[in-house]
Design a protein around this motif. Structure first.
Motif, PDB file in Angstrom:
ATOM      1  N   ARG A   1      41.769  -3.990  -1.255  1.00 23.38           N
ATOM      2  CA  ARG A   1      41.756  -4.705   0.021  1.00 23.38           C
ATOM      3  C   ARG A   1      43.089  -4.546   0.747  1.00 23.38           C
ATOM      4  O   ARG A   1      43.129  -4.348   1.968  1.00 23.38           O
TER       5      ARG A   1
ATOM      6  N   SER B   1      33.921  -4.954  -5.135  1.00 22.23           N
ATOM      7  CA  SER B   1      32.773  -5.381  -4.319  1.00 22.23           C
ATOM      8  C   SER B   1      33.005  -6.760  -3.724  1.00 22.23           C
ATOM      9  O   SER B   1      32.555  -7.045  -2.603  1.00 22.23           O
ATOM     10  N   GLU B   2      33.714  -7.621  -4.457  1.00 18.96           N
ATOM     11  CA  GLU B   2      34.000  -8.974  -3.966  1.00 18.96           C
ATOM     12  C   GLU B   2      35.013  -8.974  -2.836  1.00 18.96           C
ATOM     13  O   GLU B   2      34.930  -9.795  -1.914  1.00 18.96           O
ATOM     14  N   HIS B   3      35.991  -8.083  -2.906  1.00 17.68           N
ATOM     15  CA  HIS B   3      37.106  -8.116  -1.960  1.00 17.68           C
ATOM     16  C   HIS B   3      36.963  -7.126  -0.812  1.00 17.68           C
ATOM     17  O   HIS B   3      37.591  -7.296   0.232  1.00 17.68           O
TER      18      HIS B   3
ATOM     19  N   PRO C   1      33.689  -5.751   0.772  1.00 17.65           N
ATOM     20  CA  PRO C   1      32.217  -5.681   0.737  1.00 17.65           C
ATOM     21  C   PRO C   1      31.623  -4.404   1.318  1.00 17.65           C
ATOM     22  O   PRO C   1      30.531  -3.993   0.914  1.00 17.65           O
ATOM     23  N   ASP C   2      32.314  -3.764   2.269  1.00 19.99           N
ATOM     24  CA  ASP C   2      31.749  -2.569   2.897  1.00 19.99           C
ATOM     25  C   ASP C   2      32.113  -1.283   2.173  1.00 19.99           C
ATOM     26  O   ASP C   2      31.844  -0.184   2.656  1.00 19.99           O
TER      27      ASP C   2
END
Length: 215
Positions: A144, A168-170, A172-173
């Motif tokens: 991120r 995936s949590e930080h 999302p795209d």
């Protein structure tokens, strides 16, 4: 050259193009297979009883499981000598070279930062002179920080489910790719979250990356 601080990504200058963040061990460089050979030379062996290393690395003479501190000592010794042991996965060098014509590549390796210089030398010798971050912290916040508020495509490649989940949590795209060798330890590893594409070789990963970069 001094290794960059573990959380410092300010030295990495990204161009105005897609970003690919890539793990190293058992994604770009073989880890587990050479580590087994290294253990043999140290008088130890891995018994494939579960995913964990601690409790499954035993003395070849007594059969006794090594204590956690001794397992960490062996891992550190392996990373210290990684330049003598680790080799690239098939097509890794060529595929990353081709993809780097269209996207920036950053290596994010789950390795104690004190071995950054050894890994930097090894990657450079193999023609993989992409920026390198070494950290034992969760990978999601680091990806991120790298990607920040950019709207360009971003992809993350790793062999371990917990790293894919963290990203995936930080981010999302982010396109997630579960690239892993067919090793005894990977067969026992937790499965990646549903919906994440798997790649057994770099040719498969390349197709996924190119589709995402040009989308």
């Amino acid at each position: 050259m001094d290794a960059p601080l573990e959380f410092d990504v300010s030295h990495i200058r990204l161009q105005d193009r897609p970003l690919i963040v890539c793990d190293v061990d058992d994604v770009v460089l073989h880890f587990f297979a050479p580590f087994l050979a290294f253990l043999d030379g140290e008088g130890s062996e891995f018994l494939p009883r579960s995913f964990r290393l601690t409790g499954n690395i035993v003395s070849k003479t007594s059969g006794t499981a090594l204590e956690e501190k001794d397992v960490h000592r062996l891992i550190d010794s392996f990373f210290e000598a990684q330049e003598q042991w680790q080799t690239p996965l098939d097509l890794a060098v060529d595929t990353l070279g081709e993809v780097s014509k269209e996207a920036d590549i950053v290596f994010l390796t789950a390795m104690p930062p004190q071995f950054w210089e050894q890994r930097r030398r090894l990657l450079d010798r193999l023609g993989l002179a992409y920026p390198l971050l070494a950290s034992l912290q969760p990978k999601g916040p680091i990806v991120r920080s790298l990607h920040a508020s950019r709207t360009l495509p971003v992809a993350f490649i790793d062999d371990m489910a917990h790293n894919l989940h963290s990203v995936s949590e930080h981010v999302p795209d982010c396109l997630l790719i579960n690239l892993k060798p067919d090793s005894i330890v990977h067969r026992m590893a937790p499965a990646a979250p549903a919906g994440i594409p798997e790649a057994n070789e770099w040719s498969q990963a390349a197709a996924l990356l190119r589709a995402h970069i040009v989308s």
